[in-house]
Scaffold this motif. Structure first.
Motif, PDB file in Angstrom:
ATOM      1  N   TYR A  95       0.837  -1.208   0.000  1.00  0.00           N
ATOM      2  CA  TYR A  95       0.000   0.000   0.000  1.00  0.00           C
ATOM      3  C   TYR A  95       0.870   1.256   0.000  1.00  0.00           C
ATOM      4  CZ  TYR A  95      -3.442   3.471   1.398  1.00  0.00           C
ATOM      5  OH  TYR A  95      -4.231   4.585   1.440  1.00  0.00           O
ATOM      6  N   ILE A  96       1.932   1.237   0.805  1.00  0.00           N
ATOM      7  CA  ILE A  96       2.836   2.401   0.856  1.00  0.00           C
ATOM      8  C   ILE A  96       3.490   2.612  -0.500  1.00  0.00           C
ATOM      9  CG2 ILE A  96       4.959   3.284   1.882  1.00  0.00           C
ATOM     10  CD1 ILE A  96       4.123   1.920   4.472  1.00  0.00           C
ATOM     11  N   GLU A  97       3.916   1.521  -1.135  1.00  0.00           N
ATOM     12  CA  GLU A  97       4.534   1.632  -2.450  1.00  0.00           C
ATOM     13  C   GLU A  97       3.548   2.216  -3.463  1.00  0.00           C
ATOM     14  OE1 GLU A  97       6.273  -1.296  -5.923  1.00  0.00           O
ATOM     15  OE2 GLU A  97       6.307  -1.999  -3.848  1.00  0.00           O
ATOM     16  N   LYS A  98       2.308   1.772  -3.404  1.00  0.00           N
ATOM     17  CA  LYS A  98       1.285   2.274  -4.321  1.00  0.00           C
ATOM     18  C   LYS A  98       1.069   3.784  -4.115  1.00  0.00           C
ATOM     19  CE  LYS A  98      -3.570   1.751  -5.434  1.00  0.00           C
ATOM     20  NZ  LYS A  98      -4.834   1.162  -5.050  1.00  0.00           N
ATOM     21  N   ILE A  99       0.999   4.222  -2.877  1.00  0.00           N
ATOM     22  CA  ILE A  99       0.802   5.648  -2.577  1.00  0.00           C
ATOM     23  C   ILE A  99       1.994   6.463  -3.065  1.00  0.00           C
ATOM     24  CG2 ILE A  99       0.571   7.334  -0.689  1.00  0.00           C
ATOM     25  CD1 ILE A  99      -1.943   5.778  -1.193  1.00  0.00           C
ATOM     26  N   ILE A 100       3.174   5.993  -2.764  1.00  0.00           N
ATOM     27  CA  ILE A 100       4.377   6.729  -3.183  1.00  0.00           C
ATOM     28  C   ILE A 100       4.447   6.818  -4.698  1.00  0.00           C
ATOM     29  CG2 ILE A 100       6.908   6.629  -3.235  1.00  0.00           C
ATOM     30  CD1 ILE A 100       6.784   5.506  -0.391  1.00  0.00           C
ATOM     31  N   ARG A 101       4.141   5.732  -5.390  1.00  0.00           N
ATOM     32  CA  ARG A 101       4.220   5.726  -6.854  1.00  0.00           C
ATOM     33  C   ARG A 101       3.179   6.658  -7.469  1.00  0.00           C
ATOM     34  NH1 ARG A 101       6.779   1.573  -9.542  1.00  0.00           N
ATOM     35  NH2 ARG A 101       5.082   1.386 -11.047  1.00  0.00           N
ATOM     36  N   TYR A 106       6.991   8.281  -8.107  1.00  0.00           N
ATOM     37  CA  TYR A 106       8.200   7.508  -7.898  1.00  0.00           C
ATOM     38  C   TYR A 106       8.154   6.306  -8.833  1.00  0.00           C
ATOM     39  CZ  TYR A 106      11.912   5.097  -5.369  1.00  0.00           C
ATOM     40  OH  TYR A 106      13.065   4.469  -5.022  1.00  0.00           O
ATOM     41  N   SER A 107       9.283   6.025  -9.469  1.00  0.00           N
ATOM     42  CA  SER A 107       9.287   4.923 -10.429  1.00  0.00           C
ATOM     43  C   SER A 107      10.363   3.906 -10.062  1.00  0.00           C
ATOM     44  CB  SER A 107       9.529   5.450 -11.841  1.00  0.00           C
ATOM     45  OG  SER A 107      10.820   6.000 -11.928  1.00  0.00           O
ATOM     46  N   LYS A 108      10.148   2.724 -10.551  1.00  0.00           N
ATOM     47  CA  LYS A 108      11.154   1.681 -10.392  1.00  0.00           C
ATOM     48  C   LYS A 108      12.218   1.897 -11.460  1.00  0.00           C
ATOM     49  CE  LYS A 108       7.954  -1.792  -8.642  1.00  0.00           C
ATOM     50  NZ  LYS A 108       7.349  -3.101  -8.880  1.00  0.00           N
ATOM     51  N   GLN A 112       9.112   4.427 -16.891  1.00  0.00           N
ATOM     52  CA  GLN A 112       8.843   5.822 -17.203  1.00  0.00           C
ATOM     53  C   GLN A 112       7.410   6.156 -16.821  1.00  0.00           C
ATOM     54  OE1 GLN A 112       9.675   6.505 -21.330  1.00  0.00           O
ATOM     55  NE2 GLN A 112      11.881   6.458 -21.046  1.00  0.00           N
ATOM     56  N   ILE A 113       7.229   7.357 -16.262  1.00  0.00           N
ATOM     57  CA  ILE A 113       5.895   7.770 -15.820  1.00  0.00           C
ATOM     58  C   ILE A 113       5.446   8.922 -16.699  1.00  0.00           C
ATOM     59  CG2 ILE A 113       4.573   8.748 -13.918  1.00  0.00           C
ATOM     60  CD1 ILE A 113       6.475   7.357 -12.024  1.00  0.00           C
ATOM     61  N   TYR A 114       4.238   8.782 -17.213  1.00  0.00           N
ATOM     62  CA  TYR A 114       3.646   9.827 -18.029  1.00  0.00           C
ATOM     63  C   TYR A 114       2.403  10.347 -17.315  1.00  0.00           C
ATOM     64  CZ  TYR A 114       6.564   7.881 -21.679  1.00  0.00           C
ATOM     65  OH  TYR A 114       7.626   7.443 -22.399  1.00  0.00           O
ATOM     66  N   ALA A 115       2.364  11.641 -17.092  1.00  0.00           N
ATOM     67  CA  ALA A 115       1.187  12.251 -16.462  1.00  0.00           C
ATOM     68  C   ALA A 115       0.282  12.763 -17.568  1.00  0.00           C
ATOM     69  CB  ALA A 115       1.602  13.395 -15.558  1.00  0.00           C
ATOM     70  N   GLY A 118      -5.999  15.522 -16.950  1.00  0.00           N
ATOM     71  CA  GLY A 118      -7.298  15.028 -16.504  1.00  0.00           C
ATOM     72  C   GLY A 118      -7.208  13.688 -15.813  1.00  0.00           C
ATOM     73  N   SER A 119      -6.031  13.125 -15.752  1.00  0.00           N
ATOM     74  CA  SER A 119      -5.839  11.844 -15.096  1.00  0.00           C
ATOM     75  C   SER A 119      -5.366  12.099 -13.680  1.00  0.00           C
ATOM     76  CB  SER A 119      -4.802  11.033 -15.869  1.00  0.00           C
ATOM     77  OG  SER A 119      -4.330   9.995 -15.073  1.00  0.00           O
ATOM     78  N   ASN A 120      -6.096  11.552 -12.741  1.00  0.00           N
ATOM     79  CA  ASN A 120      -5.722  11.731 -11.349  1.00  0.00           C
ATOM     80  C   ASN A 120      -5.637  10.360 -10.726  1.00  0.00           C
ATOM     81  OD1 ASN A 120      -5.171  12.724  -8.870  1.00  0.00           O
ATOM     82  ND2 ASN A 120      -7.118  13.772  -8.565  1.00  0.00           N
TER      83      ASN A 120
END
Length: 127
Positions: A95-101, A106-108, A112-115, A118-120
């Motif tokens: 759960y903590i990992e999910k919140i942080i990510r 935060y990425s492994k 790559q993370i794309y924001a 309108g996506s929350n």
């Protein structure tokens, strides 16, 4: 008002159509005493009635206060249970990992993370 000393009778005219009444001194004193006693009784009844009304209003205010306090207590109990659930969730590493990510992007390694607009993805109530 005329006073006849021989019979101790007082005669006077009443307000209604000029009729004349003859009353003795004892009758006048008796009427005054009855008027005083009735006035005192009425005064006592009014005071006690006022006390009853005041007590009822006080009781209603107290009941309203109790109802409001009970609603606040229920709300705080719900909030407390939610916080206990949240604390229990924070003990779970997944759960903590999910919140942080999701919250801090935060990425492994190699990810790559794309924001997207309108996506929350921040959802702290998920398990």
């Amino acid at each position: 008002m005329k006073k006849d000393t021989s019979r101790n009778v007082i005669s006077f005219r009443t307000k209604s159509k000029g009729k004349q009444k003859n009353l003795t001194y004892e009758q006048i004193v008796h009427k005054r005493r009855i008027t005083a006693i009735v006035s005192i009784i009425v005064l006592v009844v009014l005071i006690l009635g006022g006390q009853i009304v005041f007590a009822k209003l006080s009781e209603m205010n107290t009941n309203n206060s109790i109802t409001t306090s009970q609603k606040k207590l229920e709300k705080e109990k719900n909030k407390n249970s939610d916080l206990k659930i949240k604390a229990k969730q924070l003990q779970d590493d997944d759960y903590i990992e999910k919140i942080i990510r999701s919250k801090y992007y935060y990425s492994k390694d190699g990810e790559q993370i794309y924001a997207l607009p309108g996506s929350n993805n921040v959802n702290s109530n998920d398990n």
